[in-house]
Design an enzyme around this catalytic site. Structure first.
Site, PDB file in Angstrom:
ATOM      1  N   ASP A 134      30.867 -24.373  13.689  1.00 48.78           N
ATOM      2  CA  ASP A 134      30.893 -25.509  14.611  1.00 48.78           C
ATOM      3  C   ASP A 134      29.585 -26.282  14.518  1.00 48.78           C
ATOM      4  O   ASP A 134      28.950 -26.295  13.457  1.00 48.78           O
ATOM      5  CB  ASP A 134      31.139 -24.983  16.039  1.00 48.78           C
ATOM      6  CG  ASP A 134      31.890 -25.976  16.894  1.00 48.78           C
ATOM      7  OD1 ASP A 134      31.276 -26.979  17.296  1.00 48.78           O
ATOM      8  OD2 ASP A 134      33.080 -25.760  17.173  1.00 48.78           O
ATOM      9  N   ASN A 148      44.256 -32.249  19.809  1.00 47.02           N
ATOM     10  CA  ASN A 148      44.584 -32.749  21.149  1.00 47.02           C
ATOM     11  C   ASN A 148      45.238 -34.128  21.155  1.00 47.02           C
ATOM     12  O   ASN A 148      45.036 -34.908  22.069  1.00 47.02           O
ATOM     13  CB  ASN A 148      43.303 -32.850  21.994  1.00 47.02           C
ATOM     14  CG  ASN A 148      42.500 -31.574  21.989  1.00 47.02           C
ATOM     15  OD1 ASN A 148      43.058 -30.486  21.958  1.00 47.02           O
ATOM     16  ND2 ASN A 148      41.186 -31.705  22.016  1.00 47.02           N
ATOM     17  N   SER A 174      39.941 -26.860  21.584  1.00 43.34           N
ATOM     18  CA  SER A 174      38.621 -26.300  21.283  1.00 43.34           C
ATOM     19  C   SER A 174      38.317 -25.108  22.167  1.00 43.34           C
ATOM     20  O   SER A 174      37.646 -24.161  21.744  1.00 43.34           O
ATOM     21  CB  SER A 174      37.537 -27.361  21.487  1.00 43.34           C
ATOM     22  OG  SER A 174      37.388 -28.163  20.353  1.00 43.34           O
TER      23      SER A 174
END
Length: 924
Positions: free
Chosen positions: A244, A365, A448
């Site tokens: 990340d 999303n 996430s």
């Protein structure tokens, strides 16, 4: 725009179109913003961060040295040249073009194929491979124009055979020009661009609401009241890579396996390049029981921080490979973007999978299709659930406008709204509250936040069951997921871990169930390893069910001579072997059996496994319940068939050439997969390893003797209008005659009422089977389906079947008939209103035969079975059973003990094998 193609095809074959109003500015070091911003204004350029965000959670992928800018109109070649010259004193590296990817919407469609790098795959040509990059560089230098290529070994090392080159003079010879040059060289097999997204591909969606409690951990049964997953494991010693934006290495609520790495420089540490990674890390493994902040799913696990610099496909691949090489057992990836090159990333995913790493990837999303790399089948694609256990959608009660992406690749869902977690400390974090109050945030959202829940769950499993493979960990997570929400879960081809739905996958994760799961099975054959469905052959010949004439503990299901013997006039015994195929001891294991007084080719759950009536005999249990069965251990359940039951079942009585079918079921309190399984459809015992059947008749015969083997097709609880039948005679001598009788009268099965046709309840799944439990009067042995029509009653006769009778006779007055019944002549009184009815005609309709001929003998239809395999397709009455039989003569001259076998199988209306039976004739 200067030197940039108007149209391109990206590495996945998708078209891209140049956006002439946008650029990526790349500097060699961090520029002075006080100088840069006024210069941009002179060219009527503004940073993309200054433009209103149309999508919640959308974050522009600026770095300390790279900035995305937009002009009000198309940038001309002249403006491009002047801008380049103006920015060179600030340390400009290059001006990158911006393209729009076809099929994507908004700013997430925008990317820059970096003009300063190329990724090259070289052909493997014998020896001297180490010198090939130098040869490539030399060959490129001979071209016109001459690119100045330099390989970066640290990145090449983590790109699965691809070589990473920078172009020192990219302003003169960019990657688009170099690609054309390299593709003409014999030693080059492939050239890829390195692509950088304009929008960070992270999967966070912000919220304004605050929740002070970790409702998510209670919902997935990680913690909370009563027994939870944390009573069993907290993930000790497992290393989870959070791939990340890096992680706050000094955060007091996180523990690390090491300092990690920055993927831009392939050096340094996994320190934050943004806020996202610290929040993901806290959900995975915020320290457990330390009196501080929050607890992660695996609070004793160690975080391996790997930091993106530019979010390119090269960095994704290098990050996966670096994590694998440095001991990661789980990788959490809360991002997704469709423009990344599969050719660059897929080999890294494959290598990590081969190295036994569990890979968890967010679906994203957009409330639409799942993004890459979650679409790669080797990773777990994780969606988000809301606070009422549905897929997070714009209509979820939290009021947020985003939705969890869904589709064919989805594995499971996990909580994804209002998640408390760790935050990057200080003013740089999401929560800018001064002091330690800013060390945490309470509303981390999106897929996430869902993805690190599953990564943490995988860490718990890997700590508790260290010998499980990554595929076994995944299966355990999927098979124990809860079937929550308003969606309908169904068995779906290609989804082996149970019922599935494209919005929720296998369901919302349950961490306790995954750690506590057992899997009790009854093997369908010696080769059965417990996988569902069983595909290793016939599931009715040699399952773990045997019959013995004494309680002697002999259990050899693979030998029919030691597993199918019965003595008349005494009690006999059924043994069922149960194995715990799961990682956890099975609790309260219970075994039950049923015997049918006929040979059936199809059985339906639950009726055939649970009813007790004339057609479903329940033997007495001797050892049927076991408090615990250890992982990998087996136990033998025992049942006693009384002498009276043996006599009543007929098939085992001398002179009847068939054995009744045996059905067995096993359950356990913590066999969660079976409790949530779909228990309809065909073939049920092959699809569910808790169910088994033994449909094998072993019959002693003499040479030259005629023999008949009868059986039943159809089922009272199946309401389809057609079925198939397959007869396999490949284990008989070629000259041995074999006839199939289609129109039997059923006399071989005296307990079966073939006029008794079942009545369907619900058929919710369209499989032709009754999805309700049977009701009284529907298919229970001799109970007639029409209560006002008993077989024999005062003044009421119901004639046995006569195919020529198609009328009813009604007595209008009280009538007396002198007749003989048995040995007695007398008067039969028939009351007014009594009826004489012919039963509905029950016979098979149109029959198609492949591999044999239909012949008529004595008014009955037969099929000559000549080919090794013969198939029939038949129309039938719904809910009816039909008797058939095989007729043959045992050849003379066979050796004593020689075995002759015929296999029968029945197919449903969709052509799926629903069940079958076998007969073995043993020559004496």
């Amino acid at each position: 725009m200067k030197n940039f193609p108007r149209e391109l095809i990206n590495g996945n074959g998708v078209p891209m179109t140049l956006d002439p109003s946008r650029l990526l500015l790349a500097f060699k070091s961090t520029p002075d913003r006080a100088v840069l911003d006024p210069l941009l204004a002179q060219f009527d350029l503004m940073l993309e961060t200054m433009i209103e965000r149309p999508v919640p959670g959308e974050e522009i992928n600026n770095t300390s040295t790279r900035f995305w800018v937009q002009a009000r109109r198309a940038i001309t070649d002249d403006q491009f040249t002047k801008l380049e010259a103006t920015l060179l004193p600030l340390g400009l590296d290059f001006l990158g073009p911006v393209y729009s990817l076809a099929g994507e919407r908004g700013r997430r469609a925008l990317l820059s194929p970096l003009p300063s790098t190329v990724v090259v795959r070289l052909r493997q040509r014998g020896e001297g491979l180490a010198d090939m990059p130098a040869a490539l560089i030399a060959a490129a230098a001979d071209g016109d124009p001459q690119p100045q290529l330099e390989e970066h070994p640290e990145k090449s090392r983590f790109l699965n055979g691809l070589r990473y080159f920078t172009i020192a003079n990219a302003r003169e010879v960019n990657a688009f020009m170099v690609k054309r040059l390299l593709e003409s060289m014999p030693l080059v097999s492939d050239v890829q661009f390195e692509s950088m997204p304009m929008v960070k591909p992270t999967c966070i969606a912000p919220s304004d609401s605050l929740f002070a409690q970790q409702w998510d951990m209670v919902r997935i049964e990680a913690g909370g009241a009563g027994t939870t997953a944390w009573d069993l494991s907290t993930g000790a010693s497992v290393v989870v890579c959070v791939l990340d934006e890096g992680v706050d290495l000094g955060h007091p609520d996180l523990q690390f396996s090491g300092q990690g790495i920055n993927l831009g420089s392939m050096s340094g540490t996994g320190a934050p390049t943004g806020n996202h990674g610290t929040a993901c890390a806290g959900i995975v493994a915020a320290s457990f029981n330390n009196g501080l902040g929050v607890a992660g799913v695996a609070g004793s696990a160690l975080i391996q921080p790997v930091a993106f610099q530019n979010w390119t496909d090269v960095e994704v691949a290098a990050g996966i490979n670096w994590a694998t090489a440095n001991g990661a057992q789980v990788i959490s990836m809360s991002f997704g973007w469709n423009a990344w090159s599969h050719a660059i990333i897929d080999p890294a995913i494959a290598a990590a999978h081969a190295a036994n790493v569990v890979q968890c990837v967010a679906t994203h999303n957009h409330n639409g299709a799942i993004t890459y790399p979650a679409t790669n089948p080797l990773v777990m694609a994780i969606g988000a659930s809301d606070e009422i256990d549905n897929r997070k959608s714009p209509s979820s009660p939290d009021g947020e406008g985003w939705g969890s992406n869904f589709g064919p690749a989805i594995s499971v869902v996990a909580p994804g709204v209002h998640i408390p977690t760790t935050d990057r400390r200080g003013a740089d974090g999401y929560n800018t509250t001064p002091g330690t109050g800013g060390d945490f945030m309470l509303t981390f959202n999106g897929t996430s936040s869902a993805t690190p829940h599953v990564a943490g769950q995988a860490a718990l499993i890997r700590s508790f069951y260290p010998t499980l493979s990554n595929d076994q960990v995944r299966s355990l997570i999927e098979r124990t997921a809860q079937k929550v929400g308003t969606v309908a879960y169904a068995e779906t081809a290609g989804y082996p871990s149970g019922s599935w739905n494209q919005e929720m996958g296998y369901g919302r994760i349950n961490v306790l169930r995954a750690l506590d799961a057992a899997d009790v099975i009854i093997r369908d054959a010696p080769s059965d390893n417990g996988a569902e469905p069983f595909t290793g052959g016939n599931f009715w010949d040699f399952s773990d069910i045997v019959v013995r004439i004494t309680d002697d503990n002999v259990f050899v299901p693979s030998d029919p001579l030691r597993s199918k013997n019965v003595e008349r006039g005494q009690a006999n015994y059924i043994y069922v072997r149960v194995t715990n195929n799961g990682p956890r001891p099975a609790r309260n294991v219970n075994v039950s059996t049923r015997i049918t007084p006929f040979v059936g080719l199809q059985f339906v759950y639950p009726q055939d496994w649970t009813l007790t009536d004339a057609n479903h005999v329940n033997p007495a249990g001797i050892a049927t319940n076991f408090g615990t069965v250890a992982p990998g251990a087996s136990v033998i359940a025992k049942f006693r068939i009384s002498a009276a039951q043996v006599e009543s079942l007929y098939g085992w009585v001398a002179g009847h050439g068939w054995h009744p079918c045996l059905l067995a079921q096993v359950t356990a309190d913590n066999d969660y997969a079976f409790t949530t399984a779909v228990l309809t459809g065909d073939p049920i015992s092959a699809r569910r390893n808790n169910l088994a059947q033994r449909n094998l008749s072993v019959i002693d015969v003499l040479g030259s003797a005629p023999v008949v083997f009868p059986w039943v097709v159809g089922n009272r609880f199946n309401f389809e209008t057609s079925m198939g039948l397959t007869i396999d005679r490949s284990r008989l001598p070629a000259n041995m005659p074999l006839l199939l009788s289609i129109d039997d009268d059923g006399s071989e099965f005296p307990l079966v009422d073939f006029d008794d046709v079942g009545t369907p309840g619900r058929d919710d799944d369209g499989d032709g089977m009754d999805d309700d439990h049977p009701r009284p009067g529907h298919g229970h042995g001799h109970q007639h389906p029409h209560p006002h029509r008993p077989k024999h009653d005062h003044g009421h006769w119901h004639q046995e079947r006569d195919d020529q009778c198609d009328n009813s006779l009604v007595f209008l007055h009280r009538t007396k008939v002198k007749t003989r019944l048995g040995c007695c002549m007398g008067v039969l009184t028939i009351e007014k209103g009594s009826r004489f009815d012919c039963p509905p005609k029950r016979q098979l309709g149109e029959i198609t035969v492949i591999g044999g001929d239909v012949v008529l003998r004595g008014g009955r239809r037969f099929v000559e079975i000549r080919n090794s395999v013969v198939r029939l397709q038949m129309e039938k009455t719904p809910g009816a059973m039909f008797p058939m039989s095989l007729h043959t003569t045992i050849p003379a001259g066979l050796e004593s003990g020689e075995q002759l076998m015929v296999q029968l199988s029945q197919q449903n209306a969709r052509g799926t094998t629903a069940g079958g039976a076998a007969v073995i004739w043993v020559v004496r």
